[in-house]
Write a protein that holds these residues in place. Structure first.
Motif, mmCIF file in Angstrom:
data_model
loop_
_atom_site.group_PDB
_atom_site.id
_atom_site.type_symbol
_atom_site.label_atom_id
_atom_site.label_comp_id
_atom_site.label_asym_id
_atom_site.label_seq_id
_atom_site.Cartn_x
_atom_site.Cartn_y
_atom_site.Cartn_z
ATOM 1 N N ALA A 22 7.816 -3.356 12.344
ATOM 2 C CA ALA A 22 6.516 -4.031 12.431
ATOM 3 C C ALA A 22 5.807 -3.972 11.079
ATOM 4 O O ALA A 22 5.232 -4.971 10.634
ATOM 5 N N ARG A 23 5.837 -2.829 10.424
ATOM 6 C CA ARG A 23 5.194 -2.674 9.110
ATOM 7 C C ARG A 23 5.859 -3.590 8.086
ATOM 8 O O ARG A 23 5.191 -4.257 7.297
ATOM 9 N N PHE A 24 7.182 -3.654 8.091
ATOM 10 C CA PHE A 24 7.908 -4.508 7.153
ATOM 11 C C PHE A 24 7.532 -5.978 7.363
ATOM 12 O O PHE A 24 7.245 -6.700 6.405
ATOM 13 N N ASN A 25 7.508 -6.416 8.617
ATOM 14 C CA ASN A 25 7.141 -7.812 8.904
ATOM 15 C C ASN A 25 5.706 -8.097 8.509
ATOM 16 O O ASN A 25 5.397 -9.184 8.014
ATOM 17 N N TYR A 26 4.819 -7.139 8.721
ATOM 18 C CA TYR A 26 3.421 -7.285 8.311
ATOM 19 C C TYR A 26 3.331 -7.481 6.795
ATOM 20 O O TYR A 26 2.579 -8.330 6.315
ATOM 21 N N LEU A 27 4.110 -6.716 6.043
ATOM 22 C CA LEU A 27 4.095 -6.850 4.584
ATOM 23 C C LEU A 27 4.642 -8.195 4.126
ATOM 24 O O LEU A 27 4.216 -8.730 3.101
ATOM 25 N N ARG B 138 -3.516 -12.945 -2.300
ATOM 26 C CA ARG B 138 -4.547 -11.995 -1.839
ATOM 27 C C ARG B 138 -4.004 -11.119 -0.716
ATOM 28 O O ARG B 138 -4.235 -9.908 -0.679
ATOM 29 N N GLY B 139 -3.291 -11.734 0.193
ATOM 30 C CA GLY B 139 -2.693 -10.981 1.295
ATOM 31 C C GLY B 139 -1.677 -9.960 0.819
ATOM 32 O O GLY B 139 -1.635 -8.832 1.300
ATOM 33 N N LEU C 57 -0.384 -4.254 -0.114
ATOM 34 C CA LEU C 57 0.221 -3.231 -0.981
ATOM 35 C C LEU C 57 -0.723 -2.054 -1.222
ATOM 36 O O LEU C 57 -0.270 -0.962 -1.529
ATOM 37 N N LYS C 58 -2.015 -2.273 -1.041
ATOM 38 C CA LYS C 58 -2.980 -1.189 -1.223
ATOM 39 C C LYS C 58 -3.047 -0.259 -0.032
ATOM 40 O O LYS C 58 -3.561 0.839 -0.125
ATOM 41 N N LYS C 59 -2.530 -0.717 1.120
ATOM 42 C CA LYS C 59 -2.637 0.076 2.365
ATOM 43 C C LYS C 59 -1.571 1.132 2.441
ATOM 44 O O LYS C 59 -0.497 1.054 2.050
#
Length: 65
Positions: A28-33, A57-58, A63-65
Motif C-alpha cells: 500500500a505504501r509503495f502504491n501510494y508513493l 508536488r505529490g 518523499l517527505k513523509k
C-alpha cells in the motif's frame, strides 16, 4: 486513503472485511508513493502540462513523509 488518512483507510478495510497479509502495508505504501508519477506520465502522454506540476508536488510531499 491509507496514505493520507490512515485511520480512515484502516477503518474502511475493516468495514469491507478485507484481510491484510504481512506485506499489505508495504505494498500500500509503495502504491501510494507511485500515484503522483502517474500524473506526470499522463501529462506527457496527453499534452496537459498542468499535471506535471501537480504530480511533482505529490512526489515531493510523499518523499517527505
Amino acid at each position: 486513503m491509507l496514505g493520507e488518512y490512515p485511520e480512515i483507510g484502516h477503518w474502511m478495510l475493516e468495514a469491507a472485511g478485507i484481510e491484510r497479509d504481512a506485506g499489505f502495508n508495504q505494498r500500500a505504501r509503495f502504491n501510494y508513493l507511485l500515484m503522483p508519477f502517474h500524473e506526470v506520465i499522463y501529462s506527457q502522454e496527453s499534452g496537459k502540462a498542468e499535471f506535471v506540476e501537480s504530480g511533482l508536488r505529490g512526489i515531493r510531499s510523499r518523499l517527505k513523509k
